[in-house]
Design a protein around this motif. Structure first.
Motif, mmCIF file in Angstrom:
data_model
loop_
_atom_site.group_PDB
_atom_site.id
_atom_site.type_symbol
_atom_site.label_atom_id
_atom_site.label_comp_id
_atom_site.label_asym_id
_atom_site.label_seq_id
_atom_site.Cartn_x
_atom_site.Cartn_y
_atom_site.Cartn_z
ATOM 1 N N TRP A 323 24.887 34.009 70.459
ATOM 2 C CA TRP A 323 25.964 34.865 69.961
ATOM 3 C C TRP A 323 25.373 35.964 69.097
ATOM 4 O O TRP A 323 24.538 35.707 68.232
ATOM 5 N N ARG A 324 25.811 37.209 69.313
ATOM 6 C CA ARG A 324 25.415 38.330 68.464
ATOM 7 C C ARG A 324 26.512 38.575 67.443
ATOM 8 O O ARG A 324 27.687 38.750 67.789
ATOM 9 N N LEU A 325 26.127 38.574 66.167
ATOM 10 C CA LEU A 325 27.079 38.740 65.076
ATOM 11 C C LEU A 325 26.709 39.938 64.221
ATOM 12 O O LEU A 325 25.541 40.346 64.166
ATOM 13 N N LEU A 388 26.794 27.637 67.206
ATOM 14 C CA LEU A 388 27.406 28.661 66.361
ATOM 15 C C LEU A 388 27.936 28.094 65.048
ATOM 16 O O LEU A 388 27.685 28.684 63.982
ATOM 17 N N THR A 411 31.519 39.203 61.817
ATOM 18 C CA THR A 411 32.305 39.356 63.040
ATOM 19 C C THR A 411 31.415 39.211 64.265
ATOM 20 O O THR A 411 30.199 39.402 64.200
ATOM 21 N N HIS A 412 32.040 38.888 65.396
ATOM 22 C CA HIS A 412 31.349 38.897 66.681
ATOM 23 C C HIS A 412 31.089 40.339 67.112
ATOM 24 O O HIS A 412 31.951 41.215 66.925
ATOM 25 N N ASP A 414 30.606 41.113 70.278
ATOM 26 C CA ASP A 414 31.155 41.250 71.622
ATOM 27 C C ASP A 414 32.672 41.099 71.577
ATOM 28 O O ASP A 414 33.227 40.438 70.684
ATOM 29 N N TYR A 417 35.647 40.836 69.440
ATOM 30 C CA TYR A 417 35.158 41.225 68.104
ATOM 31 C C TYR A 417 35.884 40.472 66.983
ATOM 32 O O TYR A 417 36.273 41.041 65.965
#
Length: 427
Positions: A323-325, A388, A411-412, A414, A417
């Motif tokens: 996951w990109r945060l 996560l 926040t996410h 992707d 969001y």
């Protein structure tokens, strides 16, 4: 560092790979060292990977500005033509699918006894290959791991064993995994496939190879791939490969326990008069199981990667997820380098836990009462792997320790969001 500008030679030096992979601390240390030396011009490191008939690849790395360029060499062009580049600003690194990189590295290794596959060429060029769907991680992971192992020793064997793969392998996978983002391949000019992305909400495609591109050298790239295929196929035209003893040995090598029989295959080939030094060495003295596996695949004519997967088993990356945060830290009342300190501590803890990394990627400012600009906030990009909730707990605990959790915003990156609550780490 030495002043040798041969990129392949320099890749064996201690400290090279963090610099090549754009580690910020390595880049800062390099810049400081260059200041002491008072260089007259920027340093450019080069490597060429030739096939034959004037075809090949050229890689250039400018460590002072964190820039890597990949170009194709072709006999009908006096100049190498860029097919992609990577930097920290306006990159276009998505040049080829894994299958093409695998093909080119094998063909170059076949032609150059000084080169090994998997080895430094694969490690250096991985940044220009990406996953778009349908790739078999059981095939890819052992080759990538072996390439980085050949190029540099593991500095943290405990971390490598925890993850099941080398850290560099997982970093590449997280960075270049575009599966699920609606990537579409289609036949384009000169028989070269083009690539398009229909969904721009997730990980994004940055490639010169899109259908309407007038910058990508489609004809030269098609010629390079075609010649690489011819070179690999030509191995099986040697009469020695078709002798009964060799065919029998090959049959035993292509099964799940085939790695136990590579010595017998090397002996059978030598007795039959097979004289290809690269493949004989790969079978008799492999530096990794994957090296012997690709030699067997080449000799047997099996689909590339099938023997690798059969011998090495299920990839530790199968079923993995990341996951990109985005973490926003208000700057009011904070020290100037507060975000850098948070990023350093957070990245270290995530790395130690096998959960990912963090880095500062930008800041915002507002106009102050005196008309000047005042720093308003800093942004950190974070990558969390596989777990996560655990990663969020690490983030929350560290921010609370610095009295920053109440004002921070996580926040996410992707769609859709979503904002992630920074819960009490004890819950």
């Amino acid at each position: 560092m030495s002043r040798d500008n041969d990129l392949t030679a320099r890749s064996a030096e201690p400290g090279f790979w963090p610099l090549y992979l754009f580690d910020s601390q390595a880049t800062e240390a390099y810049a400081e060292a260059r200041e002491d030396e008072e260089p007259e011009e920027d340093e450019i490191l080069r490597a060429e990977f030739p096939l034959d008939r004037g075809l090949g690849l050229r890689l250039e790395f400018e460590p002072g500005i964190e820039y890597v360029d990949l170009a194709v060499l072709a006999p009908d062009s006096a100049e190498a033509r860029t097919v992609g580049w990577d930097d920290t600003a306006h990159f276009h690194p998505h040049v080829m699918p894994w299958s093409e990189l695998d093909l080119l590295c094998r063909a170059v290794a076949l032609r150059d006894p000084a080169s090994r596959y998997p080895g430094p060429m694969l490690a250096l060029l991985l940044r220009f290959a990406f996953l778009s769907g349908g790739e078999d991680l059981d095939t890819i992971t052992p080759l990538v791991d072996a390439a980085f192992s050949a190029a540099q020793p593991a500095e943290d064997s405990d971390a490598a064993s925890r993850a099941g793969v080398r850290e560099e392998t997982r970093d590449w996978f997280d960075l270049r995994d575009l599966r699920g983002t609606r990537i579409e391949w289609a036949d384009g000019p000169d028989g070269c496939r083009t690539v398009t992305q229909h969904d721009r909400d997730g990980a994004m495609l940055y490639s010169l190879r899109e259908p309407a591109s007038d910058e990508f050298p489609f004809a030269a790239w098609s010629g390079l791939l075609a010649r690489a295929t011819e070179l690999l196929d030509a191995v099986r035209t040697d009469p020695a490969v078709r002798t009964p003893a060799v065919l029998d040995a090959l049959g035993r090598c292509t099964g799940p326990e085939g790695h136990r029989h590579v010595g017998a295959l090397a002996t059978a080939l030598s007795r039959a008069g097979f004289g290809h030094p690269v493949l004989l060495r790969a079978l008799a003295e492999p530096v990794a199981v994957a090296e012997a596996a690709w030699a067997v695949e080449t000799l047997a004519g099996t689909e590339r990667g099938t023997v690798v997967a059969a011998w090495c088993g299920t990839s530790p990356l199968a079923g993995s997820r990341s996951w990109r945060l985005s973490l926003i830290l208000p700057a009011a009342g904070r020290p100037v380098r507060f975000a850098q300190a948070i990023a350093g501590e957070l990245s270290a803890e995530l790395h130690t836990s096998g959960l990912g990394w963090a880095e500062v990627t930008g800041s915002t400012s507002v106009q102050g009462a005196d008309g000047g600009h005042v720093r308003h906030s800093d942004q950190l990009d974070l990558l969390i792997r596989d777990d996560l909730p655990r990663g969020v707990r690490v983030i929350a605990r560290l921010l609370r320790g610095h009295q920053a959790a109440e004002t921070a915003e996580l926040t996410h990156m992707d769609a859709p969001y979503e904002r992630i609550p920074l819960l009490d780490p004890s819950t």
